[in-house]
Design an enzyme around this catalytic site. Structure first.
Site, PDB file in Angstrom:
ATOM      1  N   ASP A 208      -3.799  -1.120  -1.792  1.00 17.42           N
ATOM      2  CA  ASP A 208      -5.214  -1.341  -2.100  1.00 17.42           C
ATOM      3  C   ASP A 208      -6.000  -0.033  -1.978  1.00 17.42           C
ATOM      4  OD1 ASP A 208      -7.380  -3.390  -2.536  1.00 17.42           O
ATOM      5  OD2 ASP A 208      -8.081  -2.556  -0.629  1.00 17.42           O
ATOM      6  N   GLU A 233      -3.643   0.771  -6.426  1.00 18.52           N
ATOM      7  CA  GLU A 233      -4.815   0.319  -7.149  1.00 18.52           C
ATOM      8  C   GLU A 233      -5.749   1.502  -7.378  1.00 18.52           C
ATOM      9  OE1 GLU A 233      -8.665  -2.646  -6.595  1.00 18.52           O
ATOM     10  OE2 GLU A 233      -7.819  -1.518  -4.919  1.00 18.52           O
TER      11      GLU A 233
END
Length: 491
Positions: A208, A233
């Protein structure tokens, strides 16, 4: 003896699988809280901003459903204990406890073991950038319980290379931002990552908020995890040079650059920008060398679903097939196979409970796409664009010819420079490929696509030919038997 023991210990701590091993996989993304409850409870969720009841055991109970689409990997939500309301998993509180809303540590291990017994790999979502909201009191955060473990509070605005110092040092959505340059914080994060991946035998990582972490930390993470596959990400459409540099530190990123242009193409706004984007990525040395490791997707938990803003099911099936058959590792978001159409977060995180229809049209489309990818080992096949116009995109993968009509207009087109020459190719997406075939003239062929329809042409496999021959023989036998019956009836 000591050196033998050393080798055995080194072997024992090899973590997960690397990028080259992962490139053959196809991933089903799950928001753990929203996919399946335990004990067959299919009651709906009325508040998508809080916990809805999905569990590790619920996922385990539906592995047949997942595997039936041809997936051999799942991506699950972050598993650690969260501050109140952290149903999504991104608000870490205790890094060494499992989120009890999802189940126990033993439940998580049982899920991973059940997946491994089926040959399914498990990718875990991890957050090393921030913790959950605690209003300045860090005493409940384990192990980062001191003010000096965090950057000073400041608003984040410099996304996608606008101000990298701001992105790495300020707070995303007012969430306390961990200070990786603090040596103790860095060491504790790396220790935790190694513990998490070994304790629960995870196979890969979705990282993330990747650009919010210093690149040197990403390199340290990759080294600590022994080359385990990580896809980061990077919530950006570019610049490509900015995104490509991250591949010097981790193996892959979520392929937003292709995904965003593909959405324009499959919503009928033209495929020209998609073609140009792919050419630009191929011209970028580092991105081109990692193209088969990048993760392709259409929907995820951060974006309104495709059908929310473009309610055309043929286009949706087309872009799902594109994401599966284009170079890279495909990810399909839970509920896509049931045509979910939720809007922005949290409405794109609908409850799946009770909606496991294996006869759904899109479920079958995903299954056939994964079948083509697997049977033809597309992860080892070259990619070459064959043809592009405003409402048509075509490419070759090895000897396959992949075509997408993307608008409400019938397309008839002759395409040359095909990857095969002479003979006949048939649409292998169909249960009966011989019902849609094209005779080639050298390495050229004429193709006809109805509005918004996708096709994949290839040589029929021996197995397919045997099955079709058997079917024809059965039909002929049945007809002959009927003819004989009527002859005898009239004697």
């Amino acid at each position: 003896k000591s050196w033998i023991l050393g080798i055995l210990l080194l072997t024992a701590i090899v973590l997960g699988h690397n990028a080259e091993e992962w490139k053959s996989r196809s991933i089903y993304q799950i928001v753990t809280d929203r996919f399946a409850k335990s004990n067959g409870d299919n009651s709906p969720c009325w508040d998508l901003s809080n916990y809805c009841g999905g569990t590790f055991n619920g996922i385990k109970d539906h592995l047949d459903y997942i595997q039936g689409m041809g997936f051999d990997a799942i991506w699950i939500s972050p598993v650690v204990d969260n501050t109140p309301g952290g149903y999504h998993g991104y608000w870490a509180r205790d890094f060494y406890k499992v989120n009890s809303h999802f189940g126990s540590a033993d439940d998580l291990k049982s899920l991973v073991n059940a997946c491994h017994e089926r040959g399914i790999w498990v990718m875990v979502d991890i957050v090393a950038n921030h913790v959950g909201p605690v209003n300045g009191d860090y005493s409940s955060i384990n192990p980062f319980n001191s003010n000096d473990h965090y950057h000073n509070r400041c608003g984040m605005y410099g996304f996608c290379n606008k101000d990298q110092g701001n992105v790495e040092n300020c707070w995303l959505a007012n969430l306390p931002d961990l200070k990786q340059e603090n040596g103790w914080v860095k060491d504790e994060l790396l220790k935790w990552l190694k513990w998490l991946t070994t304790e629960f035998s995870f196979d890969g990582i979705r990282l993330d908020t990747c650009p919010m972490l210093p690149k040197w930390f990403l390199s340290d993470m990759s080294s600590t995890l022994g080359g385990m596959y990580i896809t980061g990400e990077i919530f950006c459409d570019g610049p490509l040079d900015y995104m490509g540099d991250y591949l010097n530190h981790i193996p892959a990123f979520l392929n937003y650059p292709v995904r965003n242009q593909a959405i324009d193409c499959f919503q009928g706004r033209g495929c020209e920008r998609l073609s140009q984007r792919v050419h630009n990525m191929q011209a970028n040395g580092i991105i081109n060398s990692h193209m088969y490791y990048l993760t392709n997707f259409v929907n995820n938990h951060d974006n309104a679903r495709f059908l929310n803003y473009h309610n055309n099911y043929d286009n949706f099936n087309g872009i799902l097939l594109f994401s599966i058959l284009f170079p890279g590792i495909p990810i399909v978001y839970y509920g896509d196979e049931q045509d979910f159409n939720g809007g922005g977060d949290p409405n794109c995180r609908e409850g799946m409970f009770g909606k496991y229809n294996t006869q759904a049209t899109t479920y079958g489309v995903v299954r056939r796409g994964n079948k083509v990818r697997r049977e033809h080992q597309l992860w080892n096949k070259d990619y070459r664009e064959l043809y592009q116009q405003h409402n048509l995109f075509a490419f070759a993968r090895g000897e396959l010819i992949v075509l997408f009509a993307t608008a409400d207009q019938h397309v008839d087109v002759t395409i040359g420079n095909l990857p095969v020459s002479g003979g006949r190719v048939c649409n292998i997406l169909l249960d009966n490929p011989s019902s849609d075939c094209v005779d080639l003239n050298g390495n050229s062929g004429h193709f006809s696509l109805p509005n918004n329809i996708s096709k994949v042409y290839g040589r029929a496999s021996r197995a397919s030919l045997r099955e079709e021959t058997k079917q024809i023989a059965n039909e002929l036998f049945s007809q002959s038997f009927q003819n004989l019956y009527f002859i005898l009836l009239n004697l």
